[in-house]
Enzyme design. Structure first.
Site, PDB file in Angstrom:
ATOM      1  N   HIS A  56       6.141 -13.739   0.800  1.00 25.81           N
ATOM      2  CA  HIS A  56       4.894 -14.293   1.320  1.00 25.81           C
ATOM      3  C   HIS A  56       4.509 -13.701   2.672  1.00 25.81           C
ATOM      4  CE1 HIS A  56       8.107 -17.596   1.502  1.00 25.81           C
ATOM      5  NE2 HIS A  56       8.285 -16.862   2.572  1.00 25.81           N
ATOM      6  N   ALA A  67      15.470 -12.224  12.583  1.00 28.77           N
ATOM      7  CA  ALA A  67      14.092 -12.698  12.600  1.00 28.77           C
ATOM      8  C   ALA A  67      13.449 -12.440  13.960  1.00 28.77           C
ATOM      9  CB  ALA A  67      14.044 -14.190  12.278  1.00 28.77           C
ATOM     10  N   ARG A  97      14.530  -8.360  20.343  1.00 35.18           N
ATOM     11  CA  ARG A  97      13.570  -9.352  20.820  1.00 35.18           C
ATOM     12  C   ARG A  97      13.998  -9.797  22.218  1.00 35.18           C
ATOM     13  NH1 ARG A  97      15.808 -13.359  16.160  1.00 35.18           N
ATOM     14  NH2 ARG A  97      17.659 -14.131  17.214  1.00 35.18           N
ATOM     15  N   LYS A 135       0.848  -1.190   0.000  1.00 33.87           N
ATOM     16  CA  LYS A 135       0.000   0.000   0.000  1.00 33.87           C
ATOM     17  C   LYS A 135       0.884   1.241   0.000  1.00 33.87           C
ATOM     18  CE  LYS A 135      -2.005   3.358   2.742  1.00 33.87           C
ATOM     19  NZ  LYS A 135      -1.390   4.226   3.772  1.00 33.87           N
TER      20      LYS A 135
END
Length: 398
Positions: free
Chosen positions: A268, A328, A345, A256
């Site tokens: 994906h 990740a 994280r 967008k």
């Protein structure tokens, strides 16, 4: 080419089934616009009634200096230009001032200023003069216009593998050697360049599809796809997105208002909104660009050759510079310098002797044991309203 010697008039038709027939959109134009395109001249729309003298409305709508006035009904979009040109020629070569068509008229403009009474009747026509009067006739007219559009593109070297199940609007431009497979809806001002392959099941509206690009089972709106890029299956390209050359926008990816640089891959399950990505980036599975704080939208900038690991969150506004690596599972809230490794994280922690998932269904062996257990034995698996679950035995009866 516009004929400046012709006045165009379209008579607005209303009926009980469809209302203002000329306002109904069909394959990129309203029905009245399809009729106007046949006239090949500027036209005006005049309200029509079979019981009203139409001479004054027509005089007000025409330029007296133009020798010919073409009057067509707004519900008859299949009239061919050759048919209309032949009618104009016959009128000018004849001695009369008017020539009636099954669903229209051709007048010498001088005739309109010489007569005082003119009642225009709408005759029943077929073929090119088929009128749209209900949903069934609308379907037939739409199908004929669809076939005409497909024939036009086929004559220019476009390959349609199933002409019965492909829908192309009238203003779409498709270059030669493009392959269009079935169940595609190509709308608006779309341009598809040579060698592109539009695989089955797409909806493409107001887009530019580059040379040798492939689009598969996706939705694209108001965006540009570069040469040799591959989109889909099941991608959603929202307006104002620009995808560069040799890109891969994969399954369940939503873009967008963003720019994707040449060679970048978003393969994906990702959302990229209000962002610019440079060349040769890799965006892993499940990456989210968090661009909205509940009130305002913010933009993120990503440099060249950046790697964004799976399940990362990019919280705008941030800048990720060239060749940075996002580990990740990271949530990035601060800008990342060039060639840096960003890890954001919580540190993994293990709690020993944990009782496991007490909400999981029990194994079948536990169920069998519970069914065969004595009703006096209270040390069983804990019982809840939704069944027996794993957990530490209890001395308290339930």
């Amino acid at each position: 080419m516009i004929d400046l010697a012709i006045n165009g008039v379209i008579l607005r038709v209303n009926n009980k089934a469809l209302g203002a027939v000329g306002d109904i959109p069909v394959l990129g134009k309203t029905i009245a616009e399809w009729v106007g395109a046949v006239i090949r001249a500027p036209y005006k729309i005049v309200e029509w009634s079979s019981v009203i003298n139409m001479i004054e409305p027509l005089r007000a709508a025409v330029d007296k200096s133009k020798p010919v006035t073409v009057v067509l009904f707004s519900d008859t979009p299949l009239i061919g230009q050759e048919t209309l040109s032949a009618a104009v020629k016959a009128l000018m070569e004849g001695k009369g001032g008017a020539l009636a068509l099954p669903r229209g008229y051709v007048f010498k403009t001088s005739y309109l200023f010489e007569t005082e009474t003119l009642f225009l009747k709408a005759q029943t026509g077929d073929g090119q003069f088929t009128a749209v009067t209900d949903s069934e006739s609308l379907t037939k007219v739409t199908e004929e216009l669809r076939r005409r559009i497909i024939r036009y593109h086929s004559s220019g070297g476009v390959i349609f593998t199933d002409v019965k199940n492909t829908y192309v609007d009238c203003d779409v431009i498709i270059e030669s050697k493009t392959v269009i497979e079935p169940y595609n809806f190509i709308k608006g001002k779309t341009i598809i360049k040579a060698g592109a392959h539009i695989m089955p099941g797409n909806y493409i509206e107001d887009c530019i599809i580059g040379r040798n690009a492939v689009v598969d089972s996706s939705r694209l709106y108001g965006s540009s796809i570069g040469a040799e890029s591959h989109v889909g299956p099941f991608s959603y390209i929202r307006p104002n997105s620009v995808v560069g050359s040799r890109c891969r926008i994969g399954d369940f990816v939503e873009l967008k208002n963003c720019v994707i640089g040449d060679g970048t891959k978003v393969c994906h399950l990702s959302y990229i909104g209000d962002a610019e990505l440079g060349r040769d980036c890799n965006v892993g599975c499940g990456v989210i660009f968090a661009n909205y704080d509940g009130k305002n939208k913010y933009k993120s900038l990503v440099g060249n050759r950046v790697f964004i690991g799976s399940n990362s969150n990019i919280v705008a506004p941030v800048t990720i510079e060239d060749r940075a690596f996002i580990a990740a599972g990271s949530t990035i809230t601060k800008s990342v310098p060039s060639q840096a490794l960003a890890v954001a994280r919580a540190r993994q922690t293990h709690i020993p002797d944990w009782k496991g998932n007490v909400y999981a269904p029990p194994p079948e062996s536990a169920r069998s044991a519970e069914r065969s257990a004595s009703s006096e034995d209270t040390r069983t698996a804990v019982s809840f309203a939704d069944g027996i679950i794993d957990g530490e035995g209890s001395d308290n009866p339930q």
